[in-house]
Enzyme design. Structure first.
Site, short mmCIF file in Angstrom:
data_model
loop_
_atom_site.label_atom_id
_atom_site.label_comp_id
_atom_site.label_asym_id
_atom_site.label_seq_id
_atom_site.Cartn_x
_atom_site.Cartn_y
_atom_site.Cartn_z
CG ASN A 10 -1.68 1.25 1.30
OD1 ASN A 10 -1.34 2.94 0.92
ND2 ASN A 10 -3.13 0.82 1.56
CG HIS A 13 1.10 6.43 4.70
ND1 HIS A 13 -0.35 7.61 5.24
CD2 HIS A 13 -0.56 4.87 5.62
CE1 HIS A 13 -1.43 6.32 5.72
NE2 HIS A 13 -1.22 5.64 5.80
CG HIS A 46 -8.16 4.59 1.32
ND1 HIS A 46 -8.46 4.61 2.25
CD2 HIS A 46 -9.23 4.74 0.51
CE1 HIS A 46 -10.07 4.47 2.89
NE2 HIS A 46 -10.14 4.81 1.82
NE ARG A 48 -9.03 8.15 4.60
CZ ARG A 48 -9.39 7.26 5.53
NH1 ARG A 48 -8.86 6.26 5.80
NH2 ARG A 48 -10.14 7.45 6.22
NE ARG A 52 -7.88 11.80 5.51
CZ ARG A 52 -7.97 10.81 6.21
NH1 ARG A 52 -7.11 9.91 7.89
NH2 ARG A 52 -9.07 11.09 7.04
CD GLU A 73 -6.68 0.04 1.59
OE1 GLU A 73 -6.69 1.11 1.74
OE2 GLU A 73 -6.17 -1.14 1.33
CB THR A 104 -9.48 1.82 7.44
OG1 THR A 104 -9.02 2.49 6.30
CG2 THR A 104 -10.55 0.97 7.13
CD GLU A 154 -7.42 -5.82 3.12
OE1 GLU A 154 -7.58 -6.09 1.98
OE2 GLU A 154 -6.24 -5.66 3.60
CG HIS A 197 -5.52 -1.64 9.78
ND1 HIS A 197 -6.07 -0.62 8.46
CD2 HIS A 197 -5.12 -0.77 10.52
CE1 HIS A 197 -5.88 0.38 9.35
NE2 HIS A 197 -5.62 0.20 10.03
N1 PXP Z 1 -6.14 -3.92 4.03
C1 PXP Z 1 -7.19 -2.24 3.63
C2 PXP Z 1 -8.30 -2.92 4.20
C3 PXP Z 1 -7.00 -1.15 4.43
O1 PXP Z 1 -7.64 0.44 4.05
C4 PXP Z 1 -5.53 -0.70 4.68
C5 PXP Z 1 -4.94 1.01 5.56
O2 PXP Z 1 -5.31 1.82 4.13
C6 PXP Z 1 -4.17 -1.66 4.91
C7 PXP Z 1 -4.36 -3.02 4.17
C8 PXP Z 1 -2.81 -1.58 5.72
O3 PXP Z 1 -2.97 -0.76 6.50
P1 PXP Z 1 -1.78 -0.32 7.09
O4 PXP Z 1 -1.23 0.92 6.34
O5 PXP Z 1 -1.78 -0.04 8.15
O6 PXP Z 1 -0.37 -1.07 6.62
#
Ligand code: PXP
Length: 247
Positions: A10, A13, A46, A48, A52, A73, A104, A154, A197
């Site tokens: 992901n 960030h 994602h 949003r 952001r 996402e 989330t 998921e 997550h």
């Molecule tokens: N899976 C989903 C559906 C999420 O919303 C997120 C956070 O955006 C993640 C995985 C990844 O989480 P993290 O950034 O804490 O690894």
């Protein structure tokens, strides 16, 4: 069951850091290309409501630059559905979204929001996009996901990972058992099971060892760790730990 567990990286960030200064650096698409070279099986992002971190233009540039599967996402919102149907990523993961939350914070309550979620699952599926539902580890949520016709769930691993980070072994053990049971239940219903997550080097092993899981999606920890060891190094180490847990 078991076998190789896919890693979705992901990149949200990377965009969070970019947006802190409003320019173009660091570019999340460049991060995705590094992730690919380091062993990622897919790229997750994602878009949003408040933009952001990543925006539509990041998604479009990613689609043009990338041959790995893209997992978008998205909230169950008309605006996001339009973006998904226009861009047509490989997969969409439906997530809850509240503007004021930092991330989330829980899974999508498909049991309570069945009627709201159903048209999104249907329209994305009709467009040939693989739909997953980001839900808390619960057989009740699994049953509704199955009834909605989503091929993938998921499982939200935040409660387990939070307990690991807090050093609360008893709570971590209990949360892990809940995830294990939910994964087994979902696979028994014929659902493909993913998880994500809050996963870090400290929490990935027991999650990756759950034999029903096919994919993990990991973001924040990898981008944070990249500050110290580089993104490629962080991803390679995560991959190594996932493989070791499956060995
Ligand atoms: N899976 C989903 C559906 C999420 O919303 C997120 C956070 O955006 C993640 C995985 C990844 O989480 P993290 O950034 O804490 O690894």
């Amino acid at each position: 069951m078991g076998g190789r567990l896919r890693l979705g990286v992901n990149i949200d960030h990377v965009a969070t850091i970019r947006n802190a200064r409003g320019g173009a650096h660091p570019d999340p698409v460049r991060a995705a290309l590094i992730a690919r070279a380091a062993g990622a099986d897919g790229i997750t992002l994602h878009v949003r409501e408040d933009r952001r971190h990543v925006r539509e233009d990041d998604l479009l540039r990613l689609k043009a630059a990338m041959d790995l599967p893209i997992n978008l996402e998205m909230a169950c919102a008309e605006e996001m559905l339009e973006i998904a149907l226009q861009v047509r990523p490989h997969a969409c993961c439906l997530v809850p979204e509240r503007r004021e939350e930092r991330t989330t914070e829980g899974g999508l309550d498909v049991a309570a929001q069945h009627n709201h979620v159903a048209p999104y699952v249907r329209q994305l599926r009709e467009a040939g996009i693989r739909v997953s539902l980001f839900i808390d580890p619960s057989p009740v949520q699994n049953a509704v996901a199955q009834a909605l016709g989503a091929p993938v769930i998921e499982i939200h691993t935040g409660a387990y990972c939070g307990a690991v980070e807090a050093g609360d072994a008893a709570r971590a053990e209990a949360e892990l058992k809940t995830i294990q049971a939910a994964a087994a239940d979902a696979a028994g219903r014929g659902l493909e099971v993913h998880a994500g997550h809050g996963i870090s080097f400290a929490s990935v092993g027991p999650i990756a060892a759950i034999p029903q899981l096919k994919e993990l999606n990991i973001g924040h920890f990898l981008v944070g760790e990249a500050i110290f060891t580089g993104l490629a190094g962080a991803i390679a180490e995560m991959r190594r730990r996932m493989d070791a847990a499956r060995a």
